[in-house]
Design an enzyme around this catalytic site. Structure first.
Site, mmCIF file in Angstrom:
data_model
loop_
_atom_site.group_PDB
_atom_site.id
_atom_site.type_symbol
_atom_site.label_atom_id
_atom_site.label_comp_id
_atom_site.label_asym_id
_atom_site.label_seq_id
_atom_site.Cartn_x
_atom_site.Cartn_y
_atom_site.Cartn_z
ATOM 1 N N TYR A 7 -6.225 67.055 40.241
ATOM 2 C CA TYR A 7 -5.084 66.811 39.351
ATOM 3 C C TYR A 7 -3.782 66.483 40.083
ATOM 4 O O TYR A 7 -2.715 67.014 39.753
ATOM 5 C CB TYR A 7 -4.850 68.024 38.423
ATOM 6 C CG TYR A 7 -6.023 68.404 37.539
ATOM 7 C CD1 TYR A 7 -7.087 67.529 37.299
ATOM 8 C CD2 TYR A 7 -6.071 69.657 36.920
ATOM 9 C CE1 TYR A 7 -8.170 67.897 36.494
ATOM 10 C CE2 TYR A 7 -7.141 70.018 36.105
ATOM 11 C CZ TYR A 7 -8.182 69.138 35.909
ATOM 12 O OH TYR A 7 -9.238 69.502 35.109
ATOM 13 N N HIS B 110 -16.350 71.286 40.085
ATOM 14 C CA HIS B 110 -15.812 70.527 38.944
ATOM 15 C C HIS B 110 -16.913 69.883 38.096
ATOM 16 O O HIS B 110 -16.828 69.846 36.874
ATOM 17 C CB HIS B 110 -14.832 69.466 39.471
ATOM 18 C CG HIS B 110 -13.720 69.150 38.531
ATOM 19 N ND1 HIS B 110 -12.446 68.882 38.924
ATOM 20 C CD2 HIS B 110 -13.687 69.053 37.180
ATOM 21 C CE1 HIS B 110 -11.688 68.627 37.872
ATOM 22 N NE2 HIS B 110 -12.427 68.723 36.805
HETATM 23 P P1 NAP Z 1 -5.706 69.004 25.532
HETATM 24 O O1 NAP Z 1 -5.222 70.309 26.012
HETATM 25 O O2 NAP Z 1 -6.794 68.967 24.529
HETATM 26 O O3 NAP Z 1 -4.521 68.153 24.952
HETATM 27 C C1 NAP Z 1 -3.325 67.940 25.638
HETATM 28 C C2 NAP Z 1 -2.420 67.162 24.698
HETATM 29 O O4 NAP Z 1 -2.136 67.979 23.548
HETATM 30 C C3 NAP Z 1 -1.099 66.803 25.333
HETATM 31 O O5 NAP Z 1 -0.753 65.527 24.851
HETATM 32 C C4 NAP Z 1 -0.147 67.859 24.771
HETATM 33 O O6 NAP Z 1 1.175 67.366 24.617
HETATM 34 C C5 NAP Z 1 -0.731 68.094 23.407
HETATM 35 N N1 NAP Z 1 -0.417 69.445 22.915
HETATM 36 C C6 NAP Z 1 -0.565 70.628 23.561
HETATM 37 N N2 NAP Z 1 -0.186 71.646 22.781
HETATM 38 C C7 NAP Z 1 0.217 71.094 21.605
HETATM 39 C C8 NAP Z 1 0.712 71.636 20.398
HETATM 40 N N3 NAP Z 1 0.853 72.947 20.230
HETATM 41 N N4 NAP Z 1 1.025 70.762 19.398
HETATM 42 C C9 NAP Z 1 0.862 69.429 19.550
HETATM 43 N N5 NAP Z 1 0.384 68.862 20.670
HETATM 44 C C10 NAP Z 1 0.059 69.698 21.686
HETATM 45 O O7 NAP Z 1 -6.184 68.064 26.742
HETATM 46 P P2 NAP Z 1 -6.549 68.198 28.264
HETATM 47 O O8 NAP Z 1 -5.336 68.268 29.107
HETATM 48 O O9 NAP Z 1 -7.539 67.118 28.490
HETATM 49 O O10 NAP Z 1 -7.383 69.573 28.392
HETATM 50 C C11 NAP Z 1 -6.794 70.810 28.704
HETATM 51 C C12 NAP Z 1 -7.064 71.237 30.136
HETATM 52 O O11 NAP Z 1 -8.454 71.373 30.391
HETATM 53 C C13 NAP Z 1 -6.644 70.199 31.188
HETATM 54 O O12 NAP Z 1 -5.236 70.127 31.339
HETATM 55 C C14 NAP Z 1 -7.403 70.700 32.397
HETATM 56 O O13 NAP Z 1 -6.732 71.810 32.980
HETATM 57 C C15 NAP Z 1 -8.730 71.107 31.760
HETATM 58 N N6 NAP Z 1 -9.756 70.034 31.838
HETATM 59 C C16 NAP Z 1 -10.876 70.277 32.585
HETATM 60 C C17 NAP Z 1 -11.855 69.293 32.698
HETATM 61 C C18 NAP Z 1 -13.091 69.557 33.518
HETATM 62 O O14 NAP Z 1 -13.865 68.621 33.771
HETATM 63 N N7 NAP Z 1 -13.334 70.776 33.915
HETATM 64 C C19 NAP Z 1 -11.706 68.052 32.050
HETATM 65 C C20 NAP Z 1 -10.563 67.861 31.275
HETATM 66 C C21 NAP Z 1 -9.613 68.862 31.165
HETATM 67 P P3 NAP Z 1 2.343 67.692 25.664
HETATM 68 O O15 NAP Z 1 1.771 67.479 27.027
HETATM 69 O O16 NAP Z 1 3.402 66.725 25.268
HETATM 70 O O17 NAP Z 1 2.763 69.105 25.435
#
Ligand code: NAP
Length: 279
Positions: A52, A108
């Site tokens: 990241y 990962h």
């Molecule tokens: P997510 O958490 O599903 O969505 C993030 C989006 O949702 C951002 O645009 C954020 O906006 C918005 N958001 C967050 N809280 C909100 C709320 N209360 N109301 C409205 N919108 C909201 O997506 P993600 O980042 O893909 O997944 C979360 C975490 O999982 C990642 O950051 C990472 O740490 C982990 N991950 C792991 C893998 C893996 O392969 N292990 C893959 C993908 C992700 P803002 O940023 O503007 O607040």
């Protein structure tokens, strides 16, 4: 914020945590401030990865002076996951994070290196106190069976997997396997990468209606639905304090069996897609 036992680690971890993918693309001060506020509100589980970009640096700033409050998870890339490569990658993550240990370190996703190499390195790191536990990510049931046969019971802390309302493939076996073997499930991308149900759709209206009954938002209802069992944790990523505050409040929201059943039938799980979906 409710906390639950995190797999076999003996640690209590916040039901709702904080993702950091693309957090380094936000304004740095605001990203740091958001993670700090999240931490204050009990979202102690902070998920990052060497993949990241500068996110580990953002986490370092956010936990400076309060390292002990956080449960920091980072991940080694499969291309680095040889025995020596895993150790080198971990050292780099520790340096970027400004800490002497990770609370949990994950592979990962599966790559070319045999699991015994990666897991051997995880055990070396654990014995050296550089990681306190380790786990996997994007493992389907077959991978988990192999991981268990290589590692033995009580070693795999968690399996971090893609899980949101419209992608429930883990319900075809991964969830059950993890419960049976005492492995925590960590749901990533809980808001579905922009696929959140539109408020005017039938599903969107249902989420709003259930939310209204609890004084909660639809996003909070979704987080509570996904983390409806004590072995499931959720890690939404927020880059604004408002979003972090909203997500943290979901950590105390419990849905009734009836509400869970209604959400379940409004967003039915699809057929097994043939392999575990991942981002
Ligand atoms: P997510 O958490 O599903 O969505 C993030 C989006 O949702 C951002 O645009 C954020 O906006 C918005 N958001 C967050 N809280 C909100 C709320 N209360 N109301 C409205 N919108 C909201 O997506 P993600 O980042 O893909 O997944 C979360 C975490 O999982 C990642 O950051 C990472 O740490 C982990 N991950 C792991 C893998 C893996 O392969 N292990 C893959 C993908 C992700 P803002 O940023 O503007 O607040």
């Amino acid at each position: 914020m409710q906390r639950h036992q995190f797999g076999p680690t003996g640690r209590e971890v916040s039901r709702i945590g904080q993702g950091t993918w693309r957090l380094d693309e936000a304004n740095r001060a605001s990203a740091v401030n958001t993670l700090r506020r999240g931490l204050e509100l009990g979202m102690t589980h902070i998920d990052t990865a060497e993949l990241y970009g500068d996110a580990e640096l953002v986490v370092a700033e956010a936990v400076a002076g309060r390292r002990d409050e956080a449960f920091i998870v980072s991940k080694v890339l499969p291309s680095n996951a040889s025995r020596a490569g895993t150790i080198a990658a971990c050292e780099k993550s520790l340096k970027r994070l400004g800490t002497d240990r990770l609370d949990c370190y994950l592979l990962h996703w599966r790559g070319i290196y045999p699991l015994d190499e990666t897991f051997g390195a995880f055990e070396d790191l654990r014995q050296a106190g550089k990681i306190l536990s380790w786990g996997v990510s994007n493992f389907d049931v077959e991978d988990l069976e192999e991981a268990l046969s290589v590692a033995g019971p009580g070693k795999i802390a968690c399996n971090q997997v893609f899980y949101y309302l419209q992608e429930r493939a883990i319900e075809h076996g991964v969830l059950q396997w993890c419960q049976t073997h005492g492995v925590a499930v960590v749901a990533y991308s809980p808001f579905g990468q922009g696929a959140f149900p539109h408020e005017a759709s039938a599903g969107g209206r249902l989420l709003a209606e259930i939310g209204a009954a609890h004084g909660a938002t639809s996003k909070q209802v979704v987080l509570a639905f996904l983390a409806r069992e004590p072995w499931i944790f959720v890690i939404p990523k927020a880059s604004s304090v408002d979003h972090a505050v909203e997500n943290a409040a979901a950590g105390d929201l419990r849905l009734s069996d009836d509400e869970i059943a209604r959400i379940d039938s409004a967003f039915p799980r699809r057929r097994w897609p043939g392999s575990l979906p991942m981002l």
